[in-house]
Design an enzyme around this catalytic site. Structure first.
Site, PDB file in Angstrom:
ATOM      1  N   ARG A  16       6.336  -1.756  -9.540  1.00 55.94           N
ATOM      2  CA  ARG A  16       6.628  -1.204 -10.869  1.00 55.94           C
ATOM      3  C   ARG A  16       5.311  -0.816 -11.570  1.00 55.94           C
ATOM      4  O   ARG A  16       4.981   0.348 -11.690  1.00 55.94           O
ATOM      5  CB  ARG A  16       7.434  -2.227 -11.688  1.00 55.94           C
ATOM      6  CG  ARG A  16       8.140  -1.640 -12.892  1.00 55.94           C
ATOM      7  CD  ARG A  16       7.274  -1.500 -14.100  1.00 55.94           C
ATOM      8  NE  ARG A  16       6.675  -2.762 -14.509  1.00 55.94           N
ATOM      9  CZ  ARG A  16       5.681  -2.850 -15.380  1.00 55.94           C
ATOM     10  NH1 ARG A  16       5.171  -1.762 -15.931  1.00 55.94           N
ATOM     11  NH2 ARG A  16       5.170  -4.025 -15.702  1.00 55.94           N
ATOM     12  N   ASP A  17       4.544  -1.802 -11.960  1.00 57.83           N
ATOM     13  CA  ASP A  17       3.317  -1.524 -12.714  1.00 57.83           C
ATOM     14  C   ASP A  17       2.342  -0.712 -11.869  1.00 57.83           C
ATOM     15  O   ASP A  17       1.653   0.178 -12.378  1.00 57.83           O
ATOM     16  CB  ASP A  17       2.661  -2.861 -13.119  1.00 57.83           C
ATOM     17  CG  ASP A  17       1.895  -2.758 -14.426  1.00 57.83           C
ATOM     18  OD1 ASP A  17       1.604  -1.637 -14.857  1.00 57.83           O
ATOM     19  OD2 ASP A  17       1.559  -3.804 -15.006  1.00 57.83           O
ATOM     20  N   HIS A 210       0.320 -11.967 -17.583  1.00 62.78           N
ATOM     21  CA  HIS A 210       0.221 -10.681 -16.885  1.00 62.78           C
ATOM     22  C   HIS A 210      -1.163 -10.127 -17.210  1.00 62.78           C
ATOM     23  O   HIS A 210      -1.411  -9.644 -18.308  1.00 62.78           O
ATOM     24  CB  HIS A 210       1.339  -9.785 -17.421  1.00 62.78           C
ATOM     25  CG  HIS A 210       1.364  -8.383 -16.898  1.00 62.78           C
ATOM     26  ND1 HIS A 210       2.306  -7.946 -16.004  1.00 62.78           N
ATOM     27  CD2 HIS A 210       0.583  -7.311 -17.151  1.00 62.78           C
ATOM     28  CE1 HIS A 210       2.101  -6.660 -15.738  1.00 62.78           C
ATOM     29  NE2 HIS A 210       1.061  -6.255 -16.427  1.00 62.78           N
ATOM     30  N   HIS A 212      -4.559  -7.751 -16.351  1.00 61.02           N
ATOM     31  CA  HIS A 212      -5.112  -6.590 -15.649  1.00 61.02           C
ATOM     32  C   HIS A 212      -6.583  -6.858 -15.354  1.00 61.02           C
ATOM     33  O   HIS A 212      -7.268  -7.530 -16.119  1.00 61.02           O
ATOM     34  CB  HIS A 212      -4.931  -5.326 -16.494  1.00 61.02           C
ATOM     35  CG  HIS A 212      -3.560  -4.735 -16.362  1.00 61.02           C
ATOM     36  ND1 HIS A 212      -3.311  -3.532 -15.766  1.00 61.02           N
ATOM     37  CD2 HIS A 212      -2.339  -5.223 -16.730  1.00 61.02           C
ATOM     38  CE1 HIS A 212      -2.014  -3.283 -15.781  1.00 61.02           C
ATOM     39  NE2 HIS A 212      -1.390  -4.294 -16.358  1.00 61.02           N
ATOM     40  N   CYS A 243      -4.980   2.710 -14.830  1.00 56.06           N
ATOM     41  CA  CYS A 243      -4.595   3.266 -16.116  1.00 56.06           C
ATOM     42  C   CYS A 243      -4.884   4.755 -16.056  1.00 56.06           C
ATOM     43  O   CYS A 243      -6.011   5.166 -15.785  1.00 56.06           O
ATOM     44  CB  CYS A 243      -5.397   2.592 -17.216  1.00 56.06           C
ATOM     45  SG  CYS A 243      -5.137   3.357 -18.809  1.00 56.06           S
ATOM     46  N   ASN A 252      -3.458  -4.294 -11.944  1.00 53.74           N
ATOM     47  CA  ASN A 252      -3.159  -5.704 -12.173  1.00 53.74           C
ATOM     48  C   ASN A 252      -4.079  -6.583 -11.340  1.00 53.74           C
ATOM     49  O   ASN A 252      -4.754  -6.110 -10.435  1.00 53.74           O
ATOM     50  CB  ASN A 252      -1.716  -6.002 -11.738  1.00 53.74           C
ATOM     51  CG  ASN A 252      -0.708  -5.226 -12.537  1.00 53.74           C
ATOM     52  OD1 ASN A 252      -0.337  -4.127 -12.179  1.00 53.74           O
ATOM     53  ND2 ASN A 252      -0.286  -5.781 -13.639  1.00 53.74           N
TER      54      ASN A 252
END
Ligand code: ZN
Length: 309
Positions: A16-17, A210, A212, A243, A252
């Site tokens: 997902r991320d 969570h 990064h 990003c 992440n």
């Protein structure tokens, strides 16, 4: 008993991320292979996608199919991101084990990314909780508070505001809440400060961290949270992600590096690192044009490593 938790869960969020942040579209069959491989390697929590409109994120347009596959794997706790009530309805339909509603504590980030003020997201949480309860579903709801340590648009994000929104999400019916350093502004001291207060508010409804690795502090931040007893962390295989607004920025925390650190510290993750490294190599081969991250794959496991292997 030592100072570290005996068991820690890593939730894989690369599907997902990670995938939402890169241009390459990974086909459904490969996503399912990834999930099956992570499951074989011992991972039991995977965020499989996001129910956002496909025109916004074509990379994740197949989330329903990927979720259906994930639900066939025994003992796998499959979560999805949902941007709103509509997404929640799809998550309920697909019998996700958990749906995560993101809330950006930064007003500016929230308006830019979700086109809603943070308090509108809280109101949406109440609607989602009502829909879940009315459906009789067992899908859990997590409120994921992002930009908790600062924001690239707004700059500073007030700690009191983060904690107010956390309480509001819990009051609106979130089963659990988590904190995300969406843009990599956190450091171990700020993690300790904010997580301590968050744990006081949410207690056992605090789900996890969570982080990064934008500025290389994801593992250090994880240790700061571990010291407070936090036992669930999100991570992305090969650190896939990043990003779109910051070229070169990593995504992440890297799953295999995080699992290695935890296992080396004696925190059991249930993950077979050799199997995970093999999977990493496999997945990286599907996205040759994308930057990947991590340290463990370069040097391999140390001879003294005592974890599962
Ligand atoms: Zn993230």
């Amino acid at each position: 008993m030592g100072v570290w938790p005996a068991r820690v869960s890593i939730r894989e969020v690369g599907l997902r991320d990670g995938l939402q942040s890169i241009a390459t579209i990974v086909p459904t069959t490969q996503k399912c292979e990834w999930i099956a491989g992570a499951h074989r390697a011992g991972m039991r929590e995977i965020e499989v996608g996001s129910f956002v409109p496909p025109r916004l994120l074509p990379q994740l347009a197949d989330t329903a199919a990927v979720l259906t596959f994930a639900k066939t794997l025994p003992g796998l706790f499959a979560s999805v991101l949902i941007p709103n009530l509509k997404g929640a309805e799809r998550a309920l339909e697909g019998k996700a084990d958990l749906m995560i509603l993101p809330l950006s504590a930064s007003q500016a980030h929230s308006l830019a990314n979700l086109r809603k003020a943070p308090d509108d997201v809280v109101a949406e949480m109440a609607q989602i909780r009502a829909a879940r309860d009315a459906s009789g579903s067992r899908t859990l709801i997590e409120g994921g508070i992002g930009t908790a340590f600062g924001c690239t648009i707004q700059g500073a994000v007030d700690e009191a505001e983060v904690l107010r929104l956390m309480q509001a999400l819990l009051d609106a019916g979130a089963d659990r809440v988590s904190l995300a350093d969406t843009v990599g502004y956190a450091d171990p001291a700020s993690v300790r400060r904010l997580f301590e207060k968050a744990l006081r508010i949410a207690g056992n409804r605090f789900s996890g961290g969570h982080f990064h690795d934008t500025r290389g502090l994801a593992l250090a931040n994880t240790v700061a949270a571990l010291e407070l007893g936090v036992t669930r962390f999100d991570a992305s295989l090969a650190g896939i992600g990043g990003c779109p607004h910051a070229p070169g920025a990593s995504g992440n925390a890297t799953t295999e590096d995080l699992a290695f650190m935890l296992e080396a510290m004696g925190c059991r993750t249930g993950i077979d690192l050799r199997a995970l490294l093999a999977l990493r190599q496999h997945v990286v081969g599907w996205i040759p044009a994308e930057p990947t991250h991590g340290a463990l794959w370069r040097a391999g496991l140390p001879k003294t490593f005592a974890g599962i292997q």
